[in-house]
Structure formats: structure tokens, C-alpha cells
Design an enzyme around this catalytic site. Structure first.
Site, PDB file in Angstrom:
ATOM      1  N   HIS A 150       3.691   6.535  -6.727  1.00  0.00           N
ATOM      2  CA  HIS A 150       2.862   7.688  -7.431  1.00  0.00           C
ATOM      3  C   HIS A 150       3.657   9.020  -7.088  1.00  0.00           C
ATOM      4  CE1 HIS A 150      -1.293   9.696  -7.184  1.00  0.00           C
ATOM      5  NE2 HIS A 150      -0.609   9.900  -8.457  1.00  0.00           N
ATOM      6  N   HIS A 160       0.766  -1.221   0.147  1.00  0.00           N
ATOM      7  CA  HIS A 160       0.053   0.025   0.020  1.00  0.00           C
ATOM      8  C   HIS A 160       0.734   1.021  -0.125  1.00  0.00           C
ATOM      9  CE1 HIS A 160      -3.616   2.374   1.170  1.00  0.00           C
ATOM     10  NE2 HIS A 160      -2.763   3.201   1.790  1.00  0.00           N
ATOM     11  N   GLU A 161       1.779   1.182   0.953  1.00  0.00           N
ATOM     12  CA  GLU A 161       2.613   2.630   0.811  1.00  0.00           C
ATOM     13  C   GLU A 161       3.504   2.656  -0.290  1.00  0.00           C
ATOM     14  OE1 GLU A 161       1.781   4.624   3.087  1.00  0.00           O
ATOM     15  OE2 GLU A 161       0.528   3.240   4.404  1.00  0.00           O
TER      16      GLU A 161
HETATM   17 ZN    ZN Z   1      -3.012   5.150   1.796  1.00  0.00          ZN
END
Ligand code: ZN
Length: 602
Positions: free
Chosen positions: A393, A386-387
Site C-alpha cells: 500500500h 499482513h505487513e
Molecule cells: Zn496492520
């Protein structure tokens, strides 16, 4: 017992020397930027004097912002790694003050810019074509123009800022400082003071009686103070409605969504689609009943663990798994993932004084650092990917956009991280064949979907209803709020409000209701991510490339336009329908596994 920070191996700590070599280098830069801010004061009053002055001032503002940001992230990351170190508490305080000074210094920018007419701006751009580099930035400012008031009115509103924030602050103080929850018994029979922090672990306890006691103890307090909570929430809603009306928006929702240029239909489509798919949530609740062997399932059974499997990953295994999962995005993405491990962007282990939880951060001029508090669990593996999604991004955006567009909006942020989680789920399900492990993975996914898409939409519906009710002149008493919430909860979970009387007070303890139309983005983000993950795993090379283009776009365009280029049209319900299809497929498999007895011990 957590270690001291100096006992943690170097390769498990982030390396912040790439940000500032030494603390002295930070201090030196701080002095320089402070001085530049002093010098920038003289720019006030001259922004629109000429095309050259507009360009020069815009560039100075952005350049200083960029440097302030870098100073800030170094100080806050140093502080987060061990919050007991006085030196870094001080740095963090200095950086915060510098941010405030920046805000004051350039407070003139927006109102002065708003005095430009469209024609004047167009002429400026002809005169100094470099201004075109800032087209979208200017356009966003100008789109607010119709909602900016006279300078006297603006001054009045700005002056009342603290007063407008008072009910949210009162909520915060009441809920975090003044409220004392009862003492209850833990599984060993010890007396434990119930807190916000340990409540969820009680809800995850396997013993039903312990869950029930914690739940009833917590809500006894919200029952007792319901009138005060109704007042803080109601007043906050009034603030939103008042501000929207003053600024000539049709509603509080229209005002909040205008920030990101999101049409209100995106919100309505979400609520409509989730309502249409509520039978899936009811199926999930029934399955929960069956697995737990409870006929009269209650709200306090909603977080009880369904899987007994102890599915462990060491950090090294998790690193390999992350690389293996994310290679699907191709060599450019993978190279950056590997770099984040090799160049120590990640602060892995827990130590005394370290900030809890996990995040991805950094600034435009730094690597996209990540903070974790590692434990060898499936959940932590999901946290890492997730991180990593956020960090990739950020990295792609910062590499491909100038500073002015080098960030991304909250509306799009969670899509990059949850797409990775969804791809991890797909990858694990593709390779793991044994029933008990599949059961654990499916359970993790379904709980995540339930907690995000369904629960946050329930919150969004409630939030919207109370804003509309207030705008129509209804008084938001605790009775009104309780009834509304109880009805919604019954509709969502399909379990009776009469048999779950405490849940009517849940609205009182949700801080997000003070955030002003924030929660719906969790649901839209998760659904979009689910849709995108399917496209990436089963689609074409072009689908992957479109996705990378979204990661690279930053703030160069409005969020809906950026995500449309990745192949998700968030103005219609297709992406939601597709996300629910994935949910249904996995729910069906879990039902089949339960029918086979995969949830039973032995
Ligand atoms: Zn998040």
C-alpha cells in the site's frame, strides 16, 4: 535465548544503507534541515500575502516535512533493531526534537490559511494555477474552518492542551507503572508475577485452572481500583465532549469522525449490522464449548487454544507461500513483493534488544521496510502477509502520489493488510484438504474475526454509550460503567453476567477507550477486507484493478471516496453482510469438522 545482532545473517537483516549510506550522512542532512527550519521562521506572518507566497510557503513546508520524515524513520529503525545502542537512542531523540521544531516553525500555517476567504483562494488559483495541485489539501483544511475559534480562544485551548491530556496520562501511569498484579502459579508450579505482557499467554494455557487463576488475579486489581479508573475514563470522556461542544460539533463522535470526513451513519450501520449478526457469535461460543468439552464456558475460556496441530512454516517456506498467495494481484504487485525480499526491506529475526512485535514503515523517500520477530508458526506467516499488505500500500501510494498525498489515513490502512490475510486464508483453504489442518486454519480465521469485528464493535458501542451518557449529564461512576459493560458483554457472548462477575471491570484496562472513537475502524476495516478478498479471489480482472487503484490513491481524496473506487460502499451494510456470510460459511464448516471429530487427538 535471542542472539546478538551481529550473529544474525546479513540476508535476514534489513538494509538501511539505501536510506542513508552512513550515520555521518544522516548527521550532515540533520544539520542542513535544522538550518532550513531556522530560515523558515521568517515565513510566519506572510502566508497569504500573495498567491506566490502561498505556493512557495506550502512547497517549503512540504519539502522540509519530507526530509524530516526520512531522518526520523532512519533513526527510529536503527533504534528499533537494537534499542540498547546509545548512538541510536541519541539519533532517535534528535529526530524527535527535530519533529517538534518543525511543528513549532510551521504552527503559523493553519491559522493563517484559515484567514483566506473562498473567494480569495479562488482568485489566487487563477493567478497561480500551480496551486491547483494542492486542491484537496486546501479543501481539507477549509472544511475545519467552521470549527476554528477566534485566535484568543484558540490560544486558550492550545495552552490547556496538557491539562486536557492529564486523565489519559494518569490512566497510563496507573495502569503501566503503579498497578502491581498478584503472583500466580504457572504450568510448572512456579510462582510468576502476572503482567500485562504475560496475561494473554495465561489465557491461552490449556489448563483451565491456570486460566481461571490468572483471570481472577488480574481482575481482582481492577476491582480494587475501579473508582480511580472510572475517574480517569470519565474525565477523558468529558474532555472529548467539552472540545466537541466548544468547536461547535453536534457530538464528540461527530467531531472525531469529521477528521476523516466519515459520516456518523458508517458507525451506526456497523453497530446495527453486528447486533443483527450476534447469533453467529453465540454459535461460535457454543462450538467452543463443545470443542473444549466445557458446559459452563467462562470468559477465561475464550482464548484457550482449540487446535492441537503444530502447523509450522520456516521463514523460507513463508516467503514462497507469500509470493504464491499474492501473485493473484498480478505482475505489478508481485514484482514489488519480490523486490522487498531481494532488496532486504525486511528485518526478519529476533535479536537481543530488538523492538518486539511487527510493523511496516519507512517514509515517502524510502522503501517500505518491515520489522518482524520471526517464529516458525502459522501466526507468523499471517503476520508476514499482513505487513506486506501495508508495505505494498505504501509503495503504490508513494510511487503514484506527490508527497502531499503520499500517505493514507488510519481508516484505510488496515484494509490493505487484512485483505492479504483473508486471501491467504482462502488460498490455504483451497489447497489443504486434510481435516486437522483445515480445522487449524478455520480456527485462526474465526478467532481473528471474533477478536476484530465483534470485540471491537462491542468496544465501540461502549465508547459511544459513555460519551452520550456524559453529554446527557449522567455521572460515569464505576457502578454505571460496570453495569453497562456487563450488559453489553452478556449481549455479545450470550453468557451470563452473573456467572462471569469479573468481566464487568474489563473496560478499566482497555487503553483504546482513551483514543477517541478509534476502535470502530478495526471492525469496518476487517469487514471491508473480507469483502474485498472475496472479490479478488472470485471476481473479475476489473475488481483487481479497482483494488490496485485504492492502493495507489493515498490521501488524494477522502477515505470513503477512495475505498468506494475499490468497490466498497461503506455507507451501507452490504459489505458487512457479505463479511458475515464468509464468517458463517467458515463457522459452518468448522461445526461440521467438529461433528466429524476433527478436533480430537489421534
Ligand atoms: Zn496492520
Amino acid at each position: 535465548m535471542a542472539k546478538n545482532r551481529n550473529e544474525i545473517a546479513e540476508d535476514r537483516k534489513w538494509d538501511l544503507t539505501s536510506v542513508f549510506d552512513t550515520d555521518q550522512a544522516w548527521d550532515d542532512e540533520y544539520e542542513v534541515v535544522s538550518k532550513e527550519l531556522d530560515d523558515a521562521k521568517k515565513l510566519a506572518g506572510h502566508l497569504t500575502d500573495s498567491a506566490a507566497s502561498l505556493l512557495a510557503t506550502t512547497k517549503i513546508e512540504l519539502a522540509i516535512a519530507q526530509r524530516v520524515e526520512k531522518l526520523y524513520v532512519y533513526a527510529s529503525m536503527k533504534n528499533d533493531q537494537d534499542t540498547t545502542v546509545a548512538k541510536y537512542q541519541e539519533l532517535q531523540a534528535k529526530a524527535t526534537a527535530l519533529y517538534a521544531k518543525f511543528g513549532e516553525t510551521f504552527a503559523f500555517y493553519e491559522p493563517e490559511f484559515m484567514t483566506l476567504t473562498d473567494g480569495e483562494l479562488a482568485e489566487f488559483k487563477v493567478e497561480v494555477p500551480e496551486l491547483n495541485d494542492f486542491n484537496h489539501f486546501f479543501e481539507k483544511l477549509l472544511s475545519k474552518k467552521a470549527h476554528v475559534l477566534s485566535s484568543a480562544e484558540e490560544a486558550l485551548l492550545a495552552g490547556a492542551g496538557e491539562i486536557f491530556g492529564a486523565s489519559a496520562e494518569t490512566f497510563e501511569i496507573l495502569d503501566n507503572a503503579d498497578i502491581i498484579f498478584p503472583t500466580i502459579k504457572d504450568s510448572e508450579g512456579n510462582d510468576v508475577q502476572l503482567t500485562h505482557g504475560n496475561y494473554i499467554s495465561f489465557m491461552e494455557n490449556k489448563v483451565r485452572e491456570i486460566r481461571k487463576n490468572a483471570y481472577q488475579a488480574l481482575y481482582s486489581i481492577y476491582n480494587q481500583f475501579q473508582n480511580t479508573y472510572a475517574k480517569t475514563l470519565g474525565s477523558n470522556v468529558k474532555v472529548h465532549n467539552f472540545q466537541a461542544k466548544t468547536r461547535k460539533y453536534s457530538s464528540a463522535r461527530a467531531a472525531a469522525l469529521a477528521e476523516n470526513h466519515i459520516p456518523e451513519s458508517v458507525f451506526d450501520t456497523l453497530v446495527e449490522s453486528v447486533n443483527k449478526h450476534l447469533p453467529l457469535l453465540h454459535r461460535y461460543v457454543n462450538l467452543r464449548k463443545e470443542i473444549l468439552g466445557i458446559n459452563d464456558l467462562k470468559m477465561y475460556d475464550m482464548y484457550a487454544p482449540l487446535s492441537d496441530l503444530d502447523y509450522k512454516f520456516t521463514y523460507d517456506q513463508a516467503v514462497d507461500k507469500t509470493i504464491d498467495t499474492l501473485k493473484i494481484f498480478g505482475p505489478d504487485y508481485l514484482e514489488r513483493v519480490k523486490r522487498s525480499f531481494d532488496e532486504r526491506w525486511i528485518d526478519v529475526e529476533e535479536n537481543k534488544g530488538k523492538r518486539s512485535g511487527a510493523y511496516s514503515g519507512g517514509s515517502y523517500d524510502t522503501d517500505a521496510f518491515m520489522l518482524l520477530n520471526w517464529h516458525d508458526t502459522l501466526d507468523n506467516l499471517f503476520t508476514l502477509v499482513h505487513e506486506m499488505g501495508h508495505s505494498m500500500h505504501s509503495t503504490f501510494t508513494r510511487e503514484n502520489q506527490p508527497y502531499v498525498y503520499g500517505d493514507y489515513s488510519i481508516f484505510l490502512a488496515e484494509i490493505a493488510s487484512t485483505t492479504n490475510e483473508n486471501i491467504l486464508t482462502e488460498t490455504l483453504l483451497e489447497e489443504i484438504k486434510d481435516d486437522k489442518t483445515r480445522f487449524a486454519i478455520l480456527n485462526h480465521y474465526l478467532d481473528g474475526f471474533r477478536g476484530t469485528v465483534f470485540r471491537q464493535t462491542q468496544f465501540a458501542e461502549f465508547e459511544h454509550d459513555i460519551h452520550e451518557a456524559d453529554a446527557a449529564g449522567t455521572v460515569l461512576t464505576s457502578e454505571f460503567l460496570n453495569n453497562l459493560y456487563a450488559d453489553l458483554n452478556e449481549k455479545y457472548y450470550g453468557i451470563s453476567k452473573e456467572e462471569n462477575p469479573e468481566i464487568q471491570y474489563e473496560w478499566a484496562r482497555i487503553p483504546h477507550f482513551y483514543y477517541n472513537y478509534y476502535v470502530f475502524q478495526y471492525s469496518t476495516g476487517f469487514a471491508a477486507a473480507s469483502y474485498l478478498a472475496e472479490k479478488i479471489v472470485h471476481g473479475t480482472e476489473q475488481d483487481k484493478e479497482n483494488y490496485l487503484n485504492y492502493l495507489k490513491a493515498g490521501n488524494s481524496d477522502y477515505p470513503l471516496d477512495v475505498i468506494a473506487r475499490a468497490g466498497v460502499d461503506m455507507t451501507n451494510s452490504v459489505y458487512l453482510d457479505e463479511a458475515f456470510k464468509v464468517f458463517e460459511t467458515r463457522l459452518t464448516e468448522l461445526e461440521e469438522l467438529v461433528a466429524k471429530g476433527a478436533h480430537l487427538n489421534g
